[in-house]
Enzyme design. Sequence first.
Site, PDB file in Angstrom:
ATOM      1  N   GLU A   1      55.850  39.355  49.353  1.00  0.00           N
ATOM      2  CA  GLU A   1      56.446  39.755  48.086  1.00  0.00           C
ATOM      3  C   GLU A   1      57.839  39.161  47.908  1.00  0.00           C
ATOM      4  O   GLU A   1      58.183  38.650  46.836  1.00  0.00           O
ATOM      5  CB  GLU A   1      56.511  41.279  48.003  1.00  0.00           C
ATOM      6  CG  GLU A   1      57.310  41.839  46.837  1.00  0.00           C
ATOM      7  CD  GLU A   1      56.747  41.508  45.471  1.00  0.00           C
ATOM      8  OE1 GLU A   1      57.414  41.802  44.460  1.00  0.00           O
ATOM      9  OE2 GLU A   1      55.636  40.945  45.397  1.00  0.00           O
TER      10      GLU A   1
ATOM     11  N   HIS B   1      57.863  35.381  47.262  1.00  0.00           N
ATOM     12  CA  HIS B   1      57.492  35.157  45.854  1.00  0.00           C
ATOM     13  C   HIS B   1      58.708  35.340  44.945  1.00  0.00           C
ATOM     14  O   HIS B   1      58.935  34.547  44.023  1.00  0.00           O
ATOM     15  CB  HIS B   1      56.378  36.139  45.470  1.00  0.00           C
ATOM     16  CG  HIS B   1      55.946  36.035  44.041  1.00  0.00           C
ATOM     17  ND1 HIS B   1      55.429  34.889  43.495  1.00  0.00           N
ATOM     18  CD2 HIS B   1      55.952  36.951  43.035  1.00  0.00           C
ATOM     19  CE1 HIS B   1      55.134  35.086  42.223  1.00  0.00           C
ATOM     20  NE2 HIS B   1      55.453  36.327  41.922  1.00  0.00           N
TER      21      HIS B   1
ATOM     22  N   HIS C   1      52.443  39.737  32.936  1.00  0.00           N
ATOM     23  CA  HIS C   1      53.249  38.933  33.856  1.00  0.00           C
ATOM     24  C   HIS C   1      52.532  37.618  34.180  1.00  0.00           C
ATOM     25  O   HIS C   1      53.151  36.545  34.199  1.00  0.00           O
ATOM     26  CB  HIS C   1      53.488  39.738  35.128  1.00  0.00           C
ATOM     27  CG  HIS C   1      54.470  39.109  36.074  1.00  0.00           C
ATOM     28  ND1 HIS C   1      55.714  38.665  35.692  1.00  0.00           N
ATOM     29  CD2 HIS C   1      54.384  38.855  37.412  1.00  0.00           C
ATOM     30  CE1 HIS C   1      56.355  38.170  36.737  1.00  0.00           C
ATOM     31  NE2 HIS C   1      55.561  38.255  37.790  1.00  0.00           N
TER      32      HIS C   1
ATOM     33  N   HIS D   1      34.604  39.227  31.193  1.00  0.00           N
ATOM     34  CA  HIS D   1      35.242  37.989  31.661  1.00  0.00           C
ATOM     35  C   HIS D   1      34.195  36.913  31.912  1.00  0.00           C
ATOM     36  O   HIS D   1      34.379  35.750  31.544  1.00  0.00           O
ATOM     37  CB  HIS D   1      36.017  38.284  32.948  1.00  0.00           C
ATOM     38  CG  HIS D   1      36.621  37.068  33.590  1.00  0.00           C
ATOM     39  ND1 HIS D   1      37.557  36.272  32.966  1.00  0.00           N
ATOM     40  CD2 HIS D   1      36.416  36.509  34.820  1.00  0.00           C
ATOM     41  CE1 HIS D   1      37.908  35.286  33.770  1.00  0.00           C
ATOM     42  NE2 HIS D   1      37.224  35.396  34.905  1.00  0.00           N
TER      43      HIS D   1
ATOM     44  N   HIS E   1      40.827  29.700  42.216  1.00  0.00           N
ATOM     45  CA  HIS E   1      40.369  30.012  40.861  1.00  0.00           C
ATOM     46  C   HIS E   1      41.565  30.186  39.929  1.00  0.00           C
ATOM     47  O   HIS E   1      41.567  29.701  38.795  1.00  0.00           O
ATOM     48  CB  HIS E   1      39.525  31.285  40.900  1.00  0.00           C
ATOM     49  CG  HIS E   1      38.713  31.527  39.672  1.00  0.00           C
ATOM     50  ND1 HIS E   1      37.868  30.592  39.120  1.00  0.00           N
ATOM     51  CD2 HIS E   1      38.597  32.626  38.888  1.00  0.00           C
ATOM     52  CE1 HIS E   1      37.272  31.100  38.044  1.00  0.00           C
ATOM     53  NE2 HIS E   1      37.711  32.330  37.882  1.00  0.00           N
TER      54      HIS E   1
END
Length: 384
Positions: free
Chosen positions: A103, A106, A173, A281, A339
């Site tokens: 985290e 990032h 986000h 989706h 992906h």
Amino acid sequence: MVDSGTLFQLGSKGIFVALLAFVIVWSSKDPDKYRKLVWVTLFLTFDVIMFGAFTRLTDSGLGCPDWPGCYGHANPLQAMEHIRAAEALMPDGPVTVMKAWVEMIHRYLAMGIGVLIIAIVVISWRFWLQSGRSVHKFSPHFPVALLIFVCIQGAFGAWTVTMKLQPVIVTIHLLLGMTLLGMLAWVGARQKEHPPVAAAAYALRIPALIALILLSFQIALGGWVSTNYAALACSDFPLCHGAVIPQMDFENGFTLWRSLGMTADGEYLPFPALTAIHWTHRVFAFVMAGYIAWVCYKAYKIEGLQTIARGVLAALALQITIGIATVSLKWPLALAVAHNGCAALLVLLLVMLNYKARIPGAAGTNRGPDQLDTRLSAAPNDNA
């Protein structure tokens, strides 16, 4: 509450990341350092999107459950006592040493992008004024928009943590990150003179824009799948639970404002709601892919757009293949991250297609395709 010393340490880490990028730019043999800076920033943004997917898919989004620091500190080493205590209570919980580092790394990378965009704004203004406001590629309007946008993105990054991974916040986000990538691609495309394309590209501007909008909607659906942990809600392909239309709960599945794993009423989210999210989706992917393939078919017949059309088709085929393999292989982490990365690649390529489709329009203001043909007929043809 984060003190000023911690904020200084956090800021220094963002500056360090940016300095590494500056070293790459200034050591490059490319004489146009500004263009190089834009593309290095774009590359780092692409990397952060990939790493953000890794953060989300490893359930590391709350590895440090406060913001911008980690338990009020600038790095997990300083917060180790708190992290170890949380890990002892919940060994498989959201807070572990590894997740805390994922985290915070990032966040450091994201701060580095912010510093680089500030540099782009400052340099673009300087060159714009020095050129007498006449050099198109130094126009500061897009860089300023980038700076505003990255601040908004940072705010949603903070809310992602403080609102405990609320799905709608996390999905926004993601979308903002993809939009920032697309904006950087547009700024990057402005840094060189592109060869003219055939005037027929004028008619492709709206279809290409629609293709980008459909891709954005599909990315939002993919983000909704990921943030609701609905990836394995349909574990077979092409059917879902052995049916074309399985049992689904669209009302709870697509209620936007609710906590993670919960309905708007505070109950646990039923499995049919997860099925509805995944199925939507998957079905919309065919709609999006069909339309983008058609746009690429039209683009391929236009002089100057063949290369980008091939690139979009190749990325689209790869994305579909990864999507099917991800479900068939029960969502392995590497494929899931890939992906997400391939979706970002599609954003880049479709932005470039949109940019190239608008070159004739930019060259001939208020001119239709027939008039543009006259202007462009004397220009050399180039498939680049």
